[in-house]
Scaffold this active site. Structure first.
Site, PDB file in Angstrom:
ATOM      1  N   LYS A   7     -61.390  20.314 -99.687  1.00 43.23           N
ATOM      2  CA  LYS A   7     -60.659  19.505 -98.706  1.00 43.23           C
ATOM      3  C   LYS A   7     -59.322  19.084 -99.301  1.00 43.23           C
ATOM      4  O   LYS A   7     -59.256  18.575-100.421  1.00 43.23           O
ATOM      5  CB  LYS A   7     -61.466  18.257 -98.325  1.00 43.23           C
ATOM      6  CG  LYS A   7     -60.731  17.358 -97.331  1.00 43.23           C
ATOM      7  CD  LYS A   7     -61.620  16.262 -96.785  1.00 43.23           C
ATOM      8  CE  LYS A   7     -61.950  15.209 -97.801  1.00 43.23           C
ATOM      9  NZ  LYS A   7     -62.742  14.112 -97.237  1.00 43.23           N
ATOM     10  N   ASP A  16     -65.175  17.843-101.676  1.00 40.59           N
ATOM     11  CA  ASP A  16     -64.836  17.019-100.510  1.00 40.59           C
ATOM     12  C   ASP A  16     -64.218  15.694-100.935  1.00 40.59           C
ATOM     13  O   ASP A  16     -64.387  14.676-100.271  1.00 40.59           O
ATOM     14  CB  ASP A  16     -66.104  16.775 -99.681  1.00 40.59           C
ATOM     15  CG  ASP A  16     -65.782  16.347 -98.254  1.00 40.59           C
ATOM     16  OD1 ASP A  16     -64.788  16.844 -97.691  1.00 40.59           O
ATOM     17  OD2 ASP A  16     -66.527  15.509 -97.701  1.00 40.59           O
ATOM     18  N   GLY A  48     -73.753  13.085 -99.541  1.00 46.63           N
ATOM     19  CA  GLY A  48     -74.627  14.245 -99.647  1.00 46.63           C
ATOM     20  C   GLY A  48     -74.726  15.085 -98.394  1.00 46.63           C
ATOM     21  O   GLY A  48     -75.599  15.960 -98.293  1.00 46.63           O
ATOM     22  N   LYS A 105     -68.511  19.368 -90.277  1.00 51.59           N
ATOM     23  CA  LYS A 105     -67.368  20.158 -90.732  1.00 51.59           C
ATOM     24  C   LYS A 105     -67.806  21.306 -91.631  1.00 51.59           C
ATOM     25  O   LYS A 105     -67.322  22.440 -91.478  1.00 51.59           O
ATOM     26  CB  LYS A 105     -66.358  19.256 -91.445  1.00 51.59           C
ATOM     27  CG  LYS A 105     -65.638  18.277 -90.511  1.00 51.59           C
ATOM     28  CD  LYS A 105     -64.582  17.450 -91.210  1.00 51.59           C
ATOM     29  CE  LYS A 105     -65.186  16.509 -92.225  1.00 51.59           C
ATOM     30  NZ  LYS A 105     -64.190  15.539 -92.747  1.00 51.59           N
TER      31      LYS A 105
END
Length: 715
Positions: free
Chosen positions: A306, A266, A176, A149
């Site tokens: 995100k 994220d 990671g 992504k």
């Protein structure tokens, strides 16, 4: 009739109605008519199938760009800061109606068993071959869905990385994969002699046992070998929902990186048992990520965060804030993001850090990061321009339709047996989507020596996935109302299943004593890690995560913590000395642990025993494990784990100058900490993980806890 898998809100050509206007290569598309063969015609000829072409293109079109008119001054931060921030509660009825509609569709999944449904959606995912090809053909490092992504975001929005010189900060980053993807991108886009890239990362710290299992990524395979690059802040928790930790992170970035050009975030929170409240549950975390980015990011920098559904007024205000301080804001769903979930990435380009109103607002935002606050919308409803609200609603409707159609399509294909034609078509689609990904984003192989962990690849364990939840949502909800007898029956079944799943891992650690051949024979230097005291023990990297989940369920039935059996003790057999752990248990876990091991070291110095036996006592914290590791390397010649007839860890054979090292450790244990901190570990964390010591200790703990839990259930 086959259900279409996406909503087509954009025409098949390169220019999108929502203003994204990006062509197949991720560049701004031209609106002038082509002089030769158009890209659209080119792709149709390439796929030789209009239907497949549409479906492949649809996978790469899920993007919305906010459009702010050049002369429009209404998209700006309010001036009366104190009077307007967090001053009004409201919702937008139109967005709430979209939320209800989406939840109605999501509720259709309530009766599907999560294991079966996850397997089905993986098989039906048109982008499902991409991670496999990256691993097998490109040999990319640490490939996960997250890797795919971010790599897609970097290529689709090349302005995120403006050159070969880059400083980046990665929030909520475990395990990671974003870092590995950025490394791959940098060294395949620029010559290695040009690349000057520095990075730091933070996440909820898996080495801190006060962080709950369900809130963390426990996979530390990448983190352990890059530990110097990870920030866990002064309290060692890694929690960014703290103004003090944000300030500490800001100072660390200034000292070690200078300017930060790119920040990624994220983060998420486990919402599987409250799928209709996902946005509310992650609200404070996303707020903290945004505040952190605005505090640390340099002028002209970029931010990737995100998020999920954006129906709530709090989310509306977050997006408005970002639009006011970044020149470009895009909401993007990568093709490798699962079609049926709500996940999107907000891409923010060209930070306007010197915004005068932002300077006044940021301190007020920081104040909200001092606990699990319930946030009101950041701005009052009247301060939001109608043009922004309208665009935001269009965006929400677009992504809601994408998700609902994907869910409906997955349900249809799950319930109706697919024909051979449809199966063959899906396989062709998966192959074409993967080819398109590799072509669009110019995926190249990275030389081994340019990978971050190239020195450690041979020693890194294979990946693993921990499935905490089982059954359907409806079944899990029903479990909340069952009787105690039914709960015990269910726990018996779960315990048996867990034993079976762990049994294969124990083949090399059978019932015979394991005499550990330590990797390090010389004394290990004392390295102190300090942080927030552990009020309770909520996780451990020295035991299977499922055991901690079961421990929580058993504690609800018990008056005491099931981790600590009454017969947990340390004895000196020849000196007839016994230290019972239960005698040191009071109310504060951190203080109890310190008192117990301080007493152990005092008795070691007093009696100088040649044999020390730890019986029926799990060693679950870095505090305890580091003491055991230090003693086994510095003071005793052998370390043995025994699982039958008793659970026992034996230290035997005093080494040369052994008591000198015990005294050094005792002084370290006795050293006081300031600012309310405590010592959490005594040796370099690297010495405690991904080695023989760690595996032996983990199997010992797993077997001991299983037996203890079994005994509790049977009695």
């Amino acid at each position: 009739m086959e259900i279409t898998h996406e909503t087509r809100l954009a025409p098949p050509g390169p220019v999108l109605r929502n203003g994204c206007g990006l062509d197949a290569g991720g560049r701004r598309a031209s609106t002038s008519p082509p002089t030769k063969i158009s890209p659209d015609t080119h792709y149709r000829q390439r796929y030789n199938n209009d239907s497949l072409y549409e479906d492949v293109m649809e996978m790469f079109r899920k993007c919305f760009s906010y459009q702010k008119a050049a002369k429009d001054s209404t998209w700006s931060l309010p001036t009366a800061v104190d009077e307007v921030l967090f001053s009004e509660y409201y919702q937008l009825e139109s967005l709430q109606q979209l939320k209800i509609k989406l939840n109605d569709v999501k509720s259709k999944l309530n009766d599907y068993v999560i294991e079966e449904w996850s397997l089905h959606t993986r098989r039906k995912d048109p982008a499902g071959e991409i991670p496999w090809r990256l691993k097998s053909e490109t040999k990319a490092e640490f490939v996960t869905i997250a890797w795919c992504k971010l790599f897609e975001c970097l290529n689709r929005f090349p302005a995120l990385v403006k050159g070969a010189q880059l400083n980046s900060l990665h929030l909520c980053e475990a395990p990671g994969a974003f870092i590995a993807a950025l490394n791959h991108y940098m060294f395949t886009r620029y010559d290695k002699s040009e690349v000057q890239w520095q990075w730091l990362a933070t996440t909820l710290n898996p080495y801190y046992e006060g962080n709950p299992v369900k809130k963390m990524i426990m996979d530390d395979r990448f983190m352990l070998y890059t530990l110097d690059n990870w920030l866990f802040h002064k309290d060692f928790t890694g929690n960014i929902i703290s103004s003090e930790n944000v300030e500490d992170m800001k100072q660390q970035c200034e000292q070690r990186l200078g300017e930060v050009h790119l920040i990624t975030a994220d983060g998420s929170i486990d919402c599987i048992d409250a799928p209709d409240c996902q946005e509310e549950k992650v609200d404070l975390l996303h707020f903290a990520e945004i505040v952190t980015a605005l505090e640390i990011l340099a002028e002209g920098g970029c931010f990737v965060v995100k998020m999920f559904t954006l129906f709530e007024a709090t989310s509306l205000c977050k997006l408005y804030l970002l639009n006011c301080v970044f020149k470009e804001v895009h909401v993007y769903k990568p093709c490798t993001s699962k079609r049926g979930n709500s996940e999107v990435y907000v891409i923010c380009i060209d930070y306007q850090k010197n915004n005068e109103q932002l300077k006044k607002i940021l301190p007020k935002l920081r104040e909200k990061l001092n606990g699990d606050n319930v946030l009101l919308p950041l701005f009052p409803k009247a301060s939001l321009p109608k043009t922004f609200v309208m665009q935001h609603e269009i965006m929400c409707r677009f992504f809601m339709n994408c998700q609902t159609n994907a869910i409906e399509s997955n349900i249809y294909s799950f319930e109706i047996k697919q024909s051979k034609v449809n199966i063959k078509r899906l396989q062709a689609l998966r192959t074409l989507v993967c080819d398109e990904y590799f072509t669009r984003y110019k995926v190249e192989k990275l030389p081994e020596e340019l990978k971050i962990l190239y020195k450690y690849n041979a020693t890194i364990d294979k990946g693993y996935k921990t499935q905490i939840y089982h059954g359907s949502h409806s079944e899990r909800e029903m479990q909340k109302g069952i009787t105690m007898e039914e709960q015990i029956f269910q726990l018996h079944k779960q315990l048996n299943d867990l034993y079976k799943s762990l049994r294969e891992s124990w083949q090399s650690f059978d019932e015979e004593p394991a005499n550990l051949d330590l990797d390090v024979r010389q004394p290990i230097p004392i390295t102190l890690y300090k942080g927030k005291p552990l009020e309770t023990l909520d996780s451990s990297l020295f035991a299977n995560v499922h055991l901690f989940v079961m421990r929580g369920k058993l504690n609800e039935l018990q008056a005491s913590d099931v981790l600590w059996p009454d017969n947990a003790q340390i004895i000196f057999p020849k000196e007839n000395v016994t230290l019972k752990y239960s005698e040191f248990m009071q109310t504060n876990f951190s203080q109890d642990q310190e008192n117990f091991f301080k007493s152990l070291l005092e008795n070691l110095l007093k009696h100088k025993p040649s044999v020390v036996k730890i019986q029926n006592m799990p060693i679950l914290t870095h505090y305890a494990a580091s003491i055991l590791r230090y003693l086994s390397a510095a003071s005793y010649k052998t370390l043995e784990f025994c699982y039958n007839p008793e659970f026992e860890i034996t230290l035997e054979g005093l080494g040369e100058n052994s008591m000198k090292y015990v005294e050094q450790l005792y002084n370290a244990v006795s050293s006081s900490c300031c600012n309310g901190d405590t010592i959490l570990c005594f040796v370099n964390i690297f010495q405690l993980h991904h080695n023989h010591f760690n595996k032996s200790l983990t199997w010992y703990n797993n077997k001991l806890l299983l037996e203890n839990f079994k005994s509790i259930l049977y009695h």
